[in-house]
Design a protein around this motif. Structure first.
Motif, short mmCIF file in Angstrom:
data_model
loop_
_atom_site.label_atom_id
_atom_site.label_comp_id
_atom_site.label_asym_id
_atom_site.label_seq_id
_atom_site.Cartn_x
_atom_site.Cartn_y
_atom_site.Cartn_z
N THR A 48 -3.40 6.41 -5.22
CA THR A 48 -2.00 6.27 -4.81
C THR A 48 -1.35 5.05 -5.45
OG1 THR A 48 -2.66 5.04 -2.83
CG2 THR A 48 -2.35 7.43 -2.60
N HIS A 49 -2.10 3.93 -5.53
CA HIS A 49 -1.57 2.71 -6.11
C HIS A 49 -2.60 2.13 -7.07
CE1 HIS A 49 0.76 3.19 -2.45
NE2 HIS A 49 1.68 2.44 -3.03
N SER A 50 -2.24 2.04 -8.33
CA SER A 50 -3.11 1.45 -9.34
C SER A 50 -2.75 -0.02 -9.43
CB SER A 50 -2.89 2.15 -10.68
OG SER A 50 -3.67 1.55 -11.67
N ILE A 51 -3.69 -0.88 -9.07
CA ILE A 51 -3.42 -2.32 -9.01
C ILE A 51 -4.18 -3.03 -10.12
CG2 ILE A 51 -3.59 -4.36 -7.56
CD1 ILE A 51 -3.46 -2.47 -5.15
N CYS A 52 -3.46 -3.82 -10.90
CA CYS A 52 -4.09 -4.57 -11.99
C CYS A 52 -3.40 -5.91 -12.15
CB CYS A 52 -4.07 -3.78 -13.29
SG CYS A 52 -2.45 -3.19 -13.76
N TYR A 63 1.35 3.64 -19.77
CA TYR A 63 0.71 4.32 -18.63
C TYR A 63 1.65 5.41 -18.10
CZ TYR A 63 -1.31 4.50 -13.84
OH TYR A 63 -1.86 4.88 -12.63
N ASP A 64 2.92 5.01 -17.86
CA ASP A 64 3.92 5.95 -17.36
C ASP A 64 4.20 7.06 -18.37
OD1 ASP A 64 4.16 4.44 -15.03
OD2 ASP A 64 5.90 3.31 -15.77
N TRP A 65 4.32 6.70 -19.64
CA TRP A 65 4.66 7.68 -20.67
C TRP A 65 3.58 8.74 -20.80
CZ3 TRP A 65 2.64 9.29 -25.38
CH2 TRP A 65 3.49 10.06 -26.17
N PHE A 66 2.31 8.33 -20.83
CA PHE A 66 1.21 9.30 -20.93
C PHE A 66 1.26 10.28 -19.77
CE2 PHE A 66 -1.67 6.35 -23.57
CZ PHE A 66 -1.46 7.08 -24.73
N LEU A 67 1.43 9.78 -18.55
CA LEU A 67 1.44 10.66 -17.38
C LEU A 67 2.66 11.58 -17.40
CD1 LEU A 67 0.23 8.18 -14.64
CD2 LEU A 67 -1.08 9.99 -15.75
N GLN A 76 1.51 5.00 -8.42
CA GLN A 76 2.35 3.81 -8.60
C GLN A 76 1.47 2.71 -9.15
OE1 GLN A 76 4.29 2.40 -5.07
NE2 GLN A 76 5.13 0.62 -6.10
N GLN A 77 1.90 2.09 -10.23
CA GLN A 77 1.14 0.98 -10.81
C GLN A 77 1.79 -0.34 -10.40
OE1 GLN A 77 0.88 0.67 -15.10
NE2 GLN A 77 -1.21 -0.06 -14.92
#
Length: 136
Positions: A48-52, A63-67, A76-77
């Protein structure tokens, strides 16, 4: 190539390496790059939430473009700054040095580590940047 974000200029999805891999042997020679694999794995695993950490902030548009191009679930990153506690040693190397010097016992190290802040080893007071002192 005109994007102001370097990561969006002709992004690399895979690398090819004809060498024996320590785990898969010669079965594979194509390896996905992090920016491609990160979003795809997060989506497939329904994260649900990708945290980095903040150093990946420039990677989020890719990341958004690929998906978006794949038309699949989009987690959500969120990027965050490194956790720094005051009056606390966080480095594993420095903690090991303290143990070897006899300045503290290996069993007390747990309270100093970041993971301890999430499993009850550190108090709310110490997490807010105020030293809570040693507790036995």
């Amino acid at each position: 190539m005109a994007s102001p974000n370097f990561n969006m200029r002709d992004p690399v999805m895979y690398r090819i390496l004809h060498a024996t891999h320590p785990h898969t042997g010669d079965e594979w020679c194509v390896y996905p790059m992090y920016d491609w694999a990160h979003g795809l794995e997060d989506s497939l695993e329904k994260v649900t939430h990708s945290i980095c950490t903040l150093e990946f902030e420039n990677h989020r548009p890719l990341y958004d473009w690929f998906l978006d191009q794949l038309g699949i679930y989009h987690p959500q990153q969120i990027e965050f700054a490194r956790l720094n506690l005051t009056h606390t040693v966080m480095s594993k190397r420095k903690l090991l040095q303290l143990v070897k010097e006899g300045s503290c016992a290996a069993g007390t190290i747990r309270a100093c580590r970041r993971s301890a802040a999430f499993d009850g080893g550190a108090t709310r007071r110490s997490q807010s940047g105020v030293s809570a002192g040693a507790s036995a």
